[in-house]
Design a protein around this motif. Structure first.
Motif, short mmCIF file in Angstrom:
data_model
loop_
_atom_site.label_atom_id
_atom_site.label_comp_id
_atom_site.label_asym_id
_atom_site.label_seq_id
_atom_site.Cartn_x
_atom_site.Cartn_y
_atom_site.Cartn_z
N LEU A 1 0.83 -1.20 0.00
CA LEU A 1 0.00 0.00 0.00
C LEU A 1 0.87 1.26 0.00
CD1 LEU A 1 -2.84 -0.91 2.55
CD2 LEU A 1 -3.08 -0.62 0.08
N ALA A 2 1.91 1.25 0.84
CA ALA A 2 2.80 2.40 0.90
C ALA A 2 3.45 2.67 -0.45
CB ALA A 2 3.87 2.17 1.97
N LEU B 1 0.83 3.99 -3.01
CA LEU B 1 0.34 5.32 -2.69
C LEU B 1 1.40 6.39 -2.93
CD1 LEU B 1 -1.58 4.48 0.60
CD2 LEU B 1 -2.63 5.29 -1.53
N ARG B 2 2.65 6.02 -2.72
CA ARG B 2 3.74 6.99 -2.84
C ARG B 2 4.09 7.28 -4.30
NH1 ARG B 2 6.66 8.94 0.96
NH2 ARG B 2 6.44 7.26 2.47
N GLU B 3 4.08 6.24 -5.14
CA GLU B 3 4.42 6.42 -6.55
C GLU B 3 3.76 5.34 -7.39
OE1 GLU B 3 8.62 6.02 -7.14
OE2 GLU B 3 8.78 4.39 -5.69
N GLN C 1 -2.64 20.13 -5.60
CA GLN C 1 -2.88 18.89 -4.89
C GLN C 1 -3.76 18.01 -5.75
OE1 GLN C 1 -4.73 20.64 -1.36
NE2 GLN C 1 -6.61 19.57 -1.83
N GLY C 2 -3.68 16.71 -5.56
CA GLY C 2 -4.44 15.78 -6.38
C GLY C 2 -5.89 15.68 -5.93
N ASP C 3 -6.62 14.79 -6.59
CA ASP C 3 -8.02 14.57 -6.21
C ASP C 3 -8.12 14.11 -4.76
OD1 ASP C 3 -8.77 15.14 -8.84
OD2 ASP C 3 -8.54 13.05 -9.45
N ILE C 4 -7.14 13.34 -4.31
CA ILE C 4 -7.10 12.84 -2.94
C ILE C 4 -5.89 13.46 -2.25
CG2 ILE C 4 -7.04 10.78 -1.48
CD1 ILE C 4 -9.46 10.96 -3.43
N THR C 5 -6.07 13.93 -1.02
CA THR C 5 -4.96 14.50 -0.25
C THR C 5 -4.67 13.54 0.90
OG1 THR C 5 -5.80 16.71 -0.81
CG2 THR C 5 -4.18 16.58 0.97
N PRO C 6 -3.73 12.60 0.69
CA PRO C 6 -3.58 11.47 1.63
C PRO C 6 -2.75 11.78 2.88
CG PRO C 6 -2.05 11.21 -0.17
CD PRO C 6 -2.83 12.48 -0.45
N TYR C 7 -3.17 12.80 3.60
CA TYR C 7 -2.47 13.22 4.82
C TYR C 7 -3.42 13.21 6.00
CZ TYR C 7 1.16 14.82 1.63
OH TYR C 7 2.13 14.89 0.66
N ALA C 8 -2.92 12.73 7.14
CA ALA C 8 -3.74 12.68 8.35
C ALA C 8 -4.25 14.06 8.73
CB ALA C 8 -2.94 12.07 9.50
N SER C 9 -3.38 15.07 8.66
CA SER C 9 -3.79 16.41 9.09
C SER C 9 -4.92 16.94 8.23
CB SER C 9 -2.60 17.36 9.07
OG SER C 9 -1.94 17.32 7.81
N ALA D 1 3.65 6.89 4.38
CA ALA D 1 4.63 6.85 5.47
C ALA D 1 4.09 6.11 6.68
CB ALA D 1 5.03 8.28 5.85
N LEU D 2 2.81 6.32 6.98
CA LEU D 2 2.21 5.64 8.12
C LEU D 2 2.11 4.14 7.88
CD1 LEU D 2 -0.56 8.21 9.07
CD2 LEU D 2 1.63 7.82 10.19
N CYS D 3 1.84 3.74 6.64
CA CYS D 3 1.82 2.30 6.31
C CYS D 3 3.22 1.70 6.47
CB CYS D 3 1.31 2.09 4.89
SG CYS D 3 -0.47 2.34 4.69
N GLU D 4 4.25 2.45 6.09
CA GLU D 4 5.62 1.97 6.27
C GLU D 4 5.95 1.79 7.75
OE1 GLU D 4 7.43 4.03 2.21
OE2 GLU D 4 7.61 5.05 4.14
N VAL D 5 5.51 2.74 8.57
CA VAL D 5 5.75 2.63 10.01
C VAL D 5 5.04 1.40 10.56
CG1 VAL D 5 5.31 3.68 12.27
CG2 VAL D 5 6.16 5.09 10.38
N MET D 6 3.81 1.16 10.14
CA MET D 6 3.08 -0.02 10.62
C MET D 6 3.81 -1.30 10.25
SD MET D 6 0.46 0.42 12.54
CE MET D 6 -0.18 -1.26 12.42
#
Length: 200
Positions: free
Chosen positions: A18-19, A22-24, A78-86, A125-130
């Motif tokens: 997933l990471a 989502l990243r590239e 920014q893209g159609d989706i802004t994949p940031y927690a904040s 990044a969060l998926c990588e941490v998990m």
């Protein structure tokens, strides 16, 4: 240290995939690998979502996905989706969710890669941490997930599931099903506080 059990090894692999996606955009070799996956159809929603992603992978090209990834997940502004927690939690980038995440990442011993341009609260990044927490058998795995992924990641991936590029739509739906399954399992674990010995 004993090897991870099969379930946890697979979970870590899914988070890493997933990471990466989502990243590239996937390159030709990754796309070919995805298109050739054999999915065990066990009647679950997750299996059906995997099968749909495999079909979508076989019906597109790396060049097409490079354009689609930019349009849906990056964009000029920014893209159609802004994949940031904040963004999902507070409606603004670089906001309170990122501050809280940075504090917890520091406590866990994680540092931002110098070459990374994305804030740490990017979903990739969060998926990588998990994945790293699972592989390290970290006791904070469930708490980290419930604090930093559970409140918003499913909604973000559901939004990705509505884009017009079939591959990314199916990636979003697969990710949504996976995160929701993780939420059900890890919520119970996050409630189990470790036993504390209190001095009289």
């Amino acid at each position: 240290m004993n090897e991870l059990n099969e379930r946890d090894a697979l979970r870590a692999d899914v988070y890493r995939l997933l990471a990466r996606l989502l990243r590239e955009a996937p390159d030709a070799s990754l796309l070919e690998w995805l298109a050739g996956l054999e999915v065990d159809q066990d009647g679950t929603l997750l299996a059906a979502r995997w099968a749909s992603l495999v079909v979508a992978a076989g019906a597109t090209t790396a060049a097409a996905l490079e354009r689609a990834h930019f349009r849906h997940l990056v964009g000029v502004v920014q893209g159609d989706i802004t994949p940031y927690a904040s963004w999902y939690r507070n409606g603004e980038l670089m906001d309170a969710a990122l501050v809280a995440l940075r504090r917890d990442l520091k406590a866990l011993g994680f540092e931002r890669a110098e070459h990374s341009r994305d804030p740490e609260d990017h979903l990739a990044a969060l998926c990588e941490v998990m994945a790293m927490l699972i592989e390290a058998r970290a006791p904070d795995e469930a708490r980290f997930f419930m604090t930093h992924l559970a409140p918003w990641a499913s909604d973000c991936l559901a939004d990705l599931g509505r884009v017009d590029a079939p591959f990314y739509a199916h990636l979003g739906l697969l990710g949504q099903a996976f995160i929701e399954e993780e939420s059900r399992r890890l919520e119970a674990e996050s409630r189990q506080d470790p036993v504390r010995i209190v001095e009289p």
